[in-house]
Structure formats: C-alpha cells, structure tokens
Write a protein that holds these residues in place. Structure first.
Motif, PDB file in Angstrom:
ATOM      1  N   TRP A 136       0.895  -1.285   0.064  1.00  0.00           N
ATOM      2  CA  TRP A 136       0.195  -0.079   0.057  1.00  0.00           C
ATOM      3  C   TRP A 136       0.815   1.239  -0.096  1.00  0.00           C
ATOM      4  N   THR A 137       1.781   1.110   0.585  1.00  0.00           N
ATOM      5  CA  THR A 137       2.968   2.478   0.801  1.00  0.00           C
ATOM      6  C   THR A 137       3.179   2.540  -0.548  1.00  0.00           C
ATOM      7  N   LEU A 138       3.749   1.597  -1.334  1.00  0.00           N
ATOM      8  CA  LEU A 138       4.421   1.787  -2.580  1.00  0.00           C
ATOM      9  C   LEU A 138       3.195   2.411  -3.744  1.00  0.00           C
ATOM     10  N   PHE A 139       2.026   1.364  -3.484  1.00  0.00           N
ATOM     11  CA  PHE A 139       1.157   1.883  -4.453  1.00  0.00           C
ATOM     12  C   PHE A 139       0.372   3.242  -4.312  1.00  0.00           C
ATOM     13  N   ALA A 140       0.190   3.657  -3.232  1.00  0.00           N
ATOM     14  CA  ALA A 140      -0.273   5.005  -2.978  1.00  0.00           C
ATOM     15  C   ALA A 140       0.752   6.058  -3.303  1.00  0.00           C
ATOM     16  N   LEU A 207      -1.303  10.613   1.193  1.00  0.00           N
ATOM     17  CA  LEU A 207      -0.902  10.963  -0.288  1.00  0.00           C
ATOM     18  C   LEU A 207      -1.881  10.338  -1.242  1.00  0.00           C
ATOM     19  N   PHE A 208      -2.399   9.240  -0.907  1.00  0.00           N
ATOM     20  CA  PHE A 208      -3.491   8.859  -1.721  1.00  0.00           C
ATOM     21  C   PHE A 208      -4.671   9.774  -1.823  1.00  0.00           C
ATOM     22  N   VAL A 209      -5.242  10.371  -0.739  1.00  0.00           N
ATOM     23  CA  VAL A 209      -6.259  11.268  -0.688  1.00  0.00           C
ATOM     24  C   VAL A 209      -6.007  12.570  -1.419  1.00  0.00           C
TER      25      VAL A 209
END
Length: 227
Positions: A136-140, A207-209
C-alpha cells in the motif's frame, strides 16, 4: 467502455509505463548499486535511495500522458471524461502490477539482502509492517506521483504558462511563509513527532487522498483545456 479501453491502448502503445521504468531506469540503478556493494562490501549493510527513481519516472509519465496522448485522443473524438477515466484505470493497473513486484522484491531482499547486505527494495521505515502495508505504501506513493505530474500539466493546459507560473509562485510563497511560521512558533518538533508517530502506510494514505484531489481538479481543468 470501448472508448475507455481505447484510451488505455493509446497510453500503452509504446510501453512507456512498463518498459522504461523497469528496463531503462530501475534495472540499471539496481545493477550499479549492486556493483558498488560488491566492491565496498559494507559491514553494516549498504542502503540506497535509488528506488525513488521509479516514482520520478511515474511522475514524468503522468506529465507525458497529458502532453502527448491527450491531443491524440481528442483527435480520435474521445471524450475528455473517457480520457480521464482511461488514464485513471491505466495508472491503477500499472501501479498495482509494479508495486506488487516491488513488494515481493522487498520481501525477498529482507530475507537476505542479496547475500552482500545491500538494501535496494527493502528500506528502513518504508518497508516496515506487513506485506500488505508495504504494498500500500508503494502503491499510494506511485499513484500520487503520477497524478502530481498529470495535475501540473493540467494547469498548463487550462491556464497556459501564466497560470502555471502563478501556481508555482503561490506554492513557493506559501511554503516560505509556512516555513517561517513553523520556525517562529517552534512547530517543527510537533510536526516531526507527528510524522514519526505514523507508519509509512498511514502517511501514504494521506498521499492517496491528495492524489484523488489531483484527479478531480485535473478533470475540472481539462474539461475546458485547449489542445
């Protein structure tokens, strides 16, 4: 749906989303750092930040998409809404696949460090937590960087050089004022404690938000953008 699929084909016609980041950026960076680690043989491990290169390339791809592919898609009578949806789906698929591989490599590297203690994919703090949290860290982060580039070019498409210059001027002045206030009121310590109090996965969620906000603002701008 056919138009969205067409957009996805347009974006992948030259394989810039997969071939360039992996074969021409990340692989050479890995081999160079591997050679360095073999030469110096560090006792306490060899840590490199070269993994960030793939995120930079993702941002460049986001910029390239709106610079080159957008006019071409409109020339094929594809709606701007379909172009954005196709772009979001393409980026999601690319980020899903790429970060899945990166997470697996991080896990494998954490088990042995390639036999020489080199840490290229598995890094302190960034790789903390479960395999899902690492992914998730890498994806976002990848999703955020891609649409940051997309958003920057969207400003140029809608408002031209003047608008883009005004945007960066506001960002620079705002950052300067905020930095001054943080120093004057001693907020840096509290900010540092907040950052260290959150995991990399939690910060990546923010970051995703922000990336979703980029997408929405970009949509509003490209609806009236000139080609």
């Amino acid at each position: 749906m056919n138009r969205i699929a067409t957009v996805m084909k347009i974006l992948n016609k030259d394989n810039t989303w997969f071939i360039v980041p992996w074969c021409f950026v990340l692989l050479p960076a890995f081999l160079i750092n591997l050679a360095i680690a073999l030469i110096i043989r560090p006792e306490n491990g060899f840590y490199t930040g070269a993994l960030s290169s793939i995120f930079i390339v993702m941002m460049i791809n986001g910029m390239y998409t709106l610079t080159q592919s957008f006019p071409f898609a409109l020339g094929l009578s594809i709606r701007r809404t379909d172009f954005l949806l196709g772009t979001v789906m393409t980026v999601a698929v690319v980020c899903l696949g790429s970060t899945g591989v990166l997470s697996a490599l991080s896990f494998l590297e954490g088990a042995g460090g390639w036999g020489i203690g080199m840490h290229f994919f598995n890094l302190p703090y960034l790789s903390n937590g479960s395999l899902v949290e690492r992914w998730w860290t890498l994806f976002a982060t990848a999703f955020h960087m891609t649409f940051l580039g997309f958003f920057i070019v969207a400003i140029y498409r809608r408002f031209g050089r003047t608008g883009q210059f005004a945007f960066f001027t506001v960002i620079f002045l705002g950052g300067s004022v905020l930095g001054f206030l943080c120093t004057y009121y001693g907020w840096w310590t509290n900010i540092f404690h907040w950052l260290t109090g959150n995991s990399a996965a939690q910060l990546a969620s923010w970051l995703f938000v922000v990336a979703v906000i980029y997408v929405l603002l970009s949509f509003l701008m490209i609806r009236k953008a000139t080609v």
